[in-house]
Motif scaffolding. Structure first.
Motif, PDB file in Angstrom:
ATOM      1  N   THR A 152       0.830  -1.210   0.000  1.00  0.00           N
ATOM      2  CA  THR A 152       0.000   0.000   0.000  1.00  0.00           C
ATOM      3  C   THR A 152       0.862   1.257   0.000  1.00  0.00           C
ATOM      4  OG1 THR A 152      -1.822  -1.100   1.146  1.00  0.00           O
ATOM      5  CG2 THR A 152      -1.739   1.291   1.296  1.00  0.00           C
ATOM      6  N   VAL A 153       1.874   1.281   0.864  1.00  0.00           N
ATOM      7  CA  VAL A 153       2.735   2.467   0.964  1.00  0.00           C
ATOM      8  C   VAL A 153       3.584   2.624  -0.299  1.00  0.00           C
ATOM      9  CG1 VAL A 153       4.559   3.598   2.286  1.00  0.00           C
ATOM     10  CG2 VAL A 153       2.769   2.323   3.481  1.00  0.00           C
ATOM     11  N   LEU A 154       4.074   1.521  -0.859  1.00  0.00           N
ATOM     12  CA  LEU A 154       4.857   1.602  -2.095  1.00  0.00           C
ATOM     13  C   LEU A 154       4.009   2.088  -3.261  1.00  0.00           C
ATOM     14  CD1 LEU A 154       7.172  -1.554  -2.007  1.00  0.00           C
ATOM     15  CD2 LEU A 154       7.871   0.852  -1.979  1.00  0.00           C
ATOM     16  N   THR A 155       2.759   1.659  -3.320  1.00  0.00           N
ATOM     17  CA  THR A 155       1.848   2.157  -4.360  1.00  0.00           C
ATOM     18  C   THR A 155       1.706   3.661  -4.271  1.00  0.00           C
ATOM     19  OG1 THR A 155       0.593   0.087  -4.445  1.00  0.00           O
ATOM     20  CG2 THR A 155      -0.534   2.072  -5.220  1.00  0.00           C
ATOM     21  N   GLU A 156       1.545   4.145  -3.033  1.00  0.00           N
ATOM     22  CA  GLU A 156       1.385   5.588  -2.840  1.00  0.00           C
ATOM     23  C   GLU A 156       2.699   6.320  -3.061  1.00  0.00           C
ATOM     24  OE1 GLU A 156      -1.187   8.228  -3.033  1.00  0.00           O
ATOM     25  OE2 GLU A 156      -1.872   6.239  -2.405  1.00  0.00           O
ATOM     26  N   SER A 157       3.802   5.673  -2.707  1.00  0.00           N
ATOM     27  CA  SER A 157       5.117   6.264  -2.943  1.00  0.00           C
ATOM     28  C   SER A 157       5.366   6.453  -4.435  1.00  0.00           C
ATOM     29  CB  SER A 157       6.199   5.371  -2.332  1.00  0.00           C
ATOM     30  OG  SER A 157       7.485   5.871  -2.598  1.00  0.00           O
ATOM     31  N   ASN A 158       5.016   5.444  -5.229  1.00  0.00           N
ATOM     32  CA  ASN A 158       5.162   5.558  -6.682  1.00  0.00           C
ATOM     33  C   ASN A 158       4.261   6.645  -7.253  1.00  0.00           C
ATOM     34  OD1 ASN A 158       7.029   3.459  -6.786  1.00  0.00           O
ATOM     35  ND2 ASN A 158       5.465   1.887  -7.076  1.00  0.00           N
ATOM     36  N   ALA A 159       3.046   6.739  -6.709  1.00  0.00           N
ATOM     37  CA  ALA A 159       2.125   7.785  -7.156  1.00  0.00           C
ATOM     38  C   ALA A 159       2.682   9.171  -6.836  1.00  0.00           C
ATOM     39  CB  ALA A 159       0.761   7.597  -6.497  1.00  0.00           C
ATOM     40  N   LEU A 160       3.314   9.291  -5.675  1.00  0.00           N
ATOM     41  CA  LEU A 160       3.917  10.561  -5.271  1.00  0.00           C
ATOM     42  C   LEU A 160       5.069  10.939  -6.199  1.00  0.00           C
ATOM     43  CD1 LEU A 160       3.988  12.838  -3.178  1.00  0.00           C
ATOM     44  CD2 LEU A 160       5.389  11.377  -1.720  1.00  0.00           C
ATOM     45  N   VAL A 161       5.911   9.976  -6.544  1.00  0.00           N
ATOM     46  CA  VAL A 161       7.023  10.230  -7.469  1.00  0.00           C
ATOM     47  C   VAL A 161       6.490  10.678  -8.822  1.00  0.00           C
ATOM     48  CG1 VAL A 161       8.864   9.098  -8.782  1.00  0.00           C
ATOM     49  CG2 VAL A 161       8.657   8.697  -6.313  1.00  0.00           C
ATOM     50  N   GLU A 162       5.457  10.000  -9.318  1.00  0.00           N
ATOM     51  CA  GLU A 162       4.892  10.358 -10.624  1.00  0.00           C
ATOM     52  C   GLU A 162       4.223  11.724 -10.592  1.00  0.00           C
ATOM     53  OE1 GLU A 162       5.423   8.836 -13.477  1.00  0.00           O
ATOM     54  OE2 GLU A 162       6.729   7.545 -12.258  1.00  0.00           O
ATOM     55  N   GLU A 163       3.604  12.082  -9.477  1.00  0.00           N
ATOM     56  CA  GLU A 163       2.975  13.402  -9.363  1.00  0.00           C
ATOM     57  C   GLU A 163       4.031  14.501  -9.392  1.00  0.00           C
ATOM     58  OE1 GLU A 163       0.043  16.383  -8.882  1.00  0.00           O
ATOM     59  OE2 GLU A 163       0.008  14.316  -9.626  1.00  0.00           O
ATOM     60  N   LEU A 178       1.228  19.820  -0.072  1.00  0.00           N
ATOM     61  CA  LEU A 178      -0.060  19.277  -0.500  1.00  0.00           C
ATOM     62  C   LEU A 178       0.074  17.816  -0.911  1.00  0.00           C
ATOM     63  CD1 LEU A 178      -1.427  22.292  -2.590  1.00  0.00           C
ATOM     64  CD2 LEU A 178      -2.158  21.568  -0.313  1.00  0.00           C
ATOM     65  N   MET A 179       1.147  17.486  -1.621  1.00  0.00           N
ATOM     66  CA  MET A 179       1.328  16.110  -2.090  1.00  0.00           C
ATOM     67  C   MET A 179       1.568  15.151  -0.930  1.00  0.00           C
ATOM     68  SD  MET A 179       3.405  16.286  -5.656  1.00  0.00           S
ATOM     69  CE  MET A 179       4.655  17.425  -5.105  1.00  0.00           C
ATOM     70  N   PHE A 180       2.356  15.547   0.048  1.00  0.00           N
ATOM     71  CA  PHE A 180       2.595  14.683   1.203  1.00  0.00           C
ATOM     72  C   PHE A 180       1.288  14.412   1.949  1.00  0.00           C
ATOM     73  CE2 PHE A 180       7.343  15.909   1.878  1.00  0.00           C
ATOM     74  CZ  PHE A 180       7.654  15.205   0.729  1.00  0.00           C
ATOM     75  N   ASN A 181       0.495  15.458   2.135  1.00  0.00           N
ATOM     76  CA  ASN A 181      -0.791  15.291   2.813  1.00  0.00           C
ATOM     77  C   ASN A 181      -1.674  14.285   2.083  1.00  0.00           C
ATOM     78  OD1 ASN A 181      -0.264  17.096   4.891  1.00  0.00           O
ATOM     79  ND2 ASN A 181      -1.145  18.843   3.829  1.00  0.00           N
ATOM     80  N   LYS A 182      -1.739  14.416   0.757  1.00  0.00           N
ATOM     81  CA  LYS A 182      -2.599  13.531  -0.027  1.00  0.00           C
ATOM     82  C   LYS A 182      -2.097  12.094   0.010  1.00  0.00           C
ATOM     83  CE  LYS A 182      -4.253  17.140  -3.170  1.00  0.00           C
ATOM     84  NZ  LYS A 182      -4.275  17.660  -4.571  1.00  0.00           N
ATOM     85  N   ALA A 183      -0.793  11.924  -0.070  1.00  0.00           N
ATOM     86  CA  ALA A 183      -0.225  10.576  -0.052  1.00  0.00           C
ATOM     87  C   ALA A 183      -0.527   9.873   1.270  1.00  0.00           C
ATOM     88  CB  ALA A 183       1.282  10.641  -0.288  1.00  0.00           C
ATOM     89  N   VAL A 184      -0.307  10.562   2.365  1.00  0.00           N
ATOM     90  CA  VAL A 184      -0.519   9.957   3.689  1.00  0.00           C
ATOM     91  C   VAL A 184      -2.001   9.695   3.932  1.00  0.00           C
ATOM     92  CG1 VAL A 184      -0.339  10.396   6.162  1.00  0.00           C
ATOM     93  CG2 VAL A 184       1.591  10.914   4.679  1.00  0.00           C
ATOM     94  N   LEU A 185      -2.860  10.633   3.522  1.00  0.00           N
ATOM     95  CA  LEU A 185      -4.300  10.426   3.672  1.00  0.00           C
ATOM     96  C   LEU A 185      -4.758   9.193   2.903  1.00  0.00           C
ATOM     97  CD1 LEU A 185      -5.677  14.077   3.462  1.00  0.00           C
ATOM     98  CD2 LEU A 185      -5.969  12.515   5.382  1.00  0.00           C
ATOM     99  N   ASN A 186      -4.207   8.992   1.718  1.00  0.00           N
ATOM    100  CA  ASN A 186      -4.581   7.822   0.918  1.00  0.00           C
ATOM    101  C   ASN A 186      -4.204   6.515   1.612  1.00  0.00           C
ATOM    102  OD1 ASN A 186      -6.081   8.259  -1.407  1.00  0.00           O
ATOM    103  ND2 ASN A 186      -4.314   8.891  -2.614  1.00  0.00           N
ATOM    104  N   VAL A 187      -3.049   6.499   2.272  1.00  0.00           N
ATOM    105  CA  VAL A 187      -2.625   5.290   2.986  1.00  0.00           C
ATOM    106  C   VAL A 187      -3.608   4.970   4.114  1.00  0.00           C
ATOM    107  CG1 VAL A 187      -0.850   4.269   4.458  1.00  0.00           C
ATOM    108  CG2 VAL A 187      -0.180   5.535   2.410  1.00  0.00           C
ATOM    109  N   VAL A 188      -3.966   5.982   4.896  1.00  0.00           N
ATOM    110  CA  VAL A 188      -4.902   5.773   6.004  1.00  0.00           C
ATOM    111  C   VAL A 188      -6.263   5.336   5.471  1.00  0.00           C
ATOM    112  CG1 VAL A 188      -6.078   6.844   7.959  1.00  0.00           C
ATOM    113  CG2 VAL A 188      -3.715   7.451   7.455  1.00  0.00           C
ATOM    114  N   TRP A 189      -6.750   6.023   4.449  1.00  0.00           N
ATOM    115  CA  TRP A 189      -8.078   5.729   3.900  1.00  0.00           C
ATOM    116  C   TRP A 189      -8.129   4.313   3.327  1.00  0.00           C
ATOM    117  CZ3 TRP A 189     -12.446   7.666   5.052  1.00  0.00           C
ATOM    118  CH2 TRP A 189     -13.569   7.535   4.241  1.00  0.00           C
ATOM    119  N   LYS A 190      -7.008   3.842   2.772  1.00  0.00           N
ATOM    120  CA  LYS A 190      -6.936   2.495   2.221  1.00  0.00           C
ATOM    121  C   LYS A 190      -7.181   1.457   3.313  1.00  0.00           C
ATOM    122  CE  LYS A 190      -5.850  -0.810  -0.752  1.00  0.00           C
ATOM    123  NZ  LYS A 190      -6.713  -1.156  -1.902  1.00  0.00           N
TER     124      LYS A 190
END
Length: 494
Positions: A152-163, A178-190
């Motif tokens: 889950t975290v690696l998926t979001e990490s890759n999304a962050l790199v691509e963003e 803003l990007m860090f906030n969105k990445a971390v929120l996505n991990v929790v929401w997942k």
């Protein structure tokens, strides 16, 4: 004669009773039951509290340096104890008699929507114990700290790199906040609801507004007049502050409730996919396992797992920009260890001691959550040589632990090497960014995984520089502390 004798006997009994009472007092308040040091009278205590300004943990630290690491404030109707020394904090946080949260009416109203304590974060007693045990077990079953959470975290990490790459196409300056906030929120929401959102999704923007609410709670409620005197919430201007924070968290609760309702419709007991499903599997098995408790437990997971992680990453990035030599050293270690591998995984961690040391020095140096929610003892307890009265509000300042000059020698210097010995990372028990003892942060494992994977993969792919000015590392107080938002110039490394 008889009357005189009776008077003498009665007098003797009175004196004997008085002596017995004094003897009992000495047993209770004697040399082995000394009250903690503090100013005399309410006026002296209020005078000390008046020294606490916009950044409470810094002022608590100054107060402890002046008055001592154990300070008792007598406010007549209640006592407040401020602890600043590692041994004392460890002693209290390991004592079952100090497990309860101190009554904090306004935060309770904001987070739960009622005066009743619910969930894990602000709860006490058997309800807290049962819900905490269930939450830890459920997160473990869902793969927290294991391969499932790493994926889950690696998926979001890759999304962050691509963003970041996407934003670099039009300019090389990026707003990482803003990007860090969105990445971390996505991990929790997942983990809460088995969903993630694209970075431009309106629902993710809605979750982002909740983070601003957490900031307002820290700045305008905690330690402020309305936080101490709940009745002020009915009067302006405190009324508007209360409603702003209340409605902000209510928006999060409504969003979670909507997800819970959707889960109920599709619930399969034999195939739990997330925390909501795990809770529904045991719904109503006890009087604590209710929909109301589920709602607040999910809210707690957001509070504990979103803002703190994103602010830790912001501090880490700011420090890498301010210390380019350390950024270079991390990247050299990544390059030599990975040898062409395009991403960092948890299996690489043991071979990246300096990277791990940098992350832990960030957590020590920056103090994202230096003052945790206060506790209250259900009976008299001992701290060092002192006796703390029952129902004392106990506050602990981990900033003072992390900035202890006697122990760290140069605590105000950002020096990752303090966690390196013989070329290996060495954990230090006095580095306690996630708390200590029986109410230690239950999401610590996931948070540490996020910190490691986000940080190392970002530094593997990019070089970060100051934009127009060097980012500040002065804390902006909120429910937790972070640096002021900043932009950074970014260059691709490969």
């Amino acid at each position: 004669m008889l009357t005189a004798l009776l008077v003498v006997l009665f007098s003797i009994l009175i004196v004997k009773a008085w002596l017995e009472n004094q003897r009992n007092k000495k047993e209770v308040q004697g040399i082995n039951n000394i009250a903690p040091p503090g100013p005399k009278g309410v006026f002296g205590s209020v005078k000390i509290l008046s020294q606490v300004g916009k950044i409470p943990f810094l002022d608590f630290h100054k107060i402890s340096q002046k008055y001592g690491s154990i300070l008792n404030l007598d406010l007549n109707t209640k006592n407040i104890l401020i602890l600043s020394q590692y041994e004392n904090i460890k002693e209290v946080h390991s004592n079952c008699l100090a497990d309860n949260r101190a009554p904090i009416e306004i935060p309770n109203l904001i987070f739960t929507g009622s005066k009743e304590s619910k969930g894990v974060l602000l709860n006490s007693g058997s309800a807290w114990q049962e819900l905490r045990r269930f939450t830890i077990r459920s997160l473990k079953d869902l793969g927290i700290n294991k391969s499932a959470s790493e994926e889950t975290v690696l998926t979001e990490s890759n999304a962050l790199v691509e963003e970041i790459r996407r934003q670099m196409k039009s300019k090389n300056v990026v707003d990482v906040d803003l990007m860090f906030n969105k990445a971390v929120l996505n991990v929790v929401w997942k983990f809460v609801s088995n969903q993630r959102y694209e970075y431009d999704d309106v629902k993710l923007e809605k979750l982002m507004r909740v983070l601003n609410t957490f900031m307002n709670i820290g700045q305008k409620i905690m330690g402020k007049p309305i936080g101490i005197f709940p009745i002020l919430r009915f009067f302006p201007p405190f009324r508007w502050v209360f409603l702003e924070c209340y409605n902000g968290v209510k928006e999060l609760r409504d969003m979670i409730q909507e997800s819970i309702d959707e889960h109920i419709k599709t619930f399969d007991k034999n195939d739990p996919k997330d925390f909501i499903d795990m809770f529904l599997s045991e719904l109503n098995t006890t009087d604590k396992m209710t929909i109301d408790q589920l709602l607040i437990c999910c809210t707690d997971l957001f509070i504990a797992g979103s803002e703190t992680s994103s602010k830790g990453l912001m501090f880490a990035m700011a420090l890498m920009i301010r210390h380019p030599d350390i950024q270079t050293k991390v990247q050299e270690e990544l390059d030599s260890t990975l040898q062409g591998k395009t991403f960092v995984s948890m299996s690489d961690k043991k071979n990246l001691p300096y990277t791990e040391a940098v992350i832990n020095e960030v957590l020590r140096f920056c103090n994202v959550v230096p003052v945790v929610a206060p506790r209250s003892n259900t009976d008299d307890i001992k701290i060092d040589k002192y006796t703390v009265k029952k129902n004392t509000t106990i506050m602990t300042n981990t900033y003072s632990v992390h900035m202890d000059e006697d122990y760290w020698k140069d605590p105000n210097v950002f020096r990752p090497e303090r966690f390196i010995k013989n070329g290996q990372y060495v954990h230090d028990e006095r580095n306690i960014p996630f708390g200590i003892g029986r109410r230690r942060c239950l999401g610590e494992g996931l948070a540490r995984m996020e910190n490691f994977l986000f940080f190392s993969n970002l530094l593997l792919n990019f070089r970060f520089y100051p934009d127009k000015e060097m980012p500040s590392i002065d804390p902006v107080p909120g429910f937790s502390n972070g640096p002021a938002a900043f932009c950074t110039r970014v260059e691709e490394r490969f």
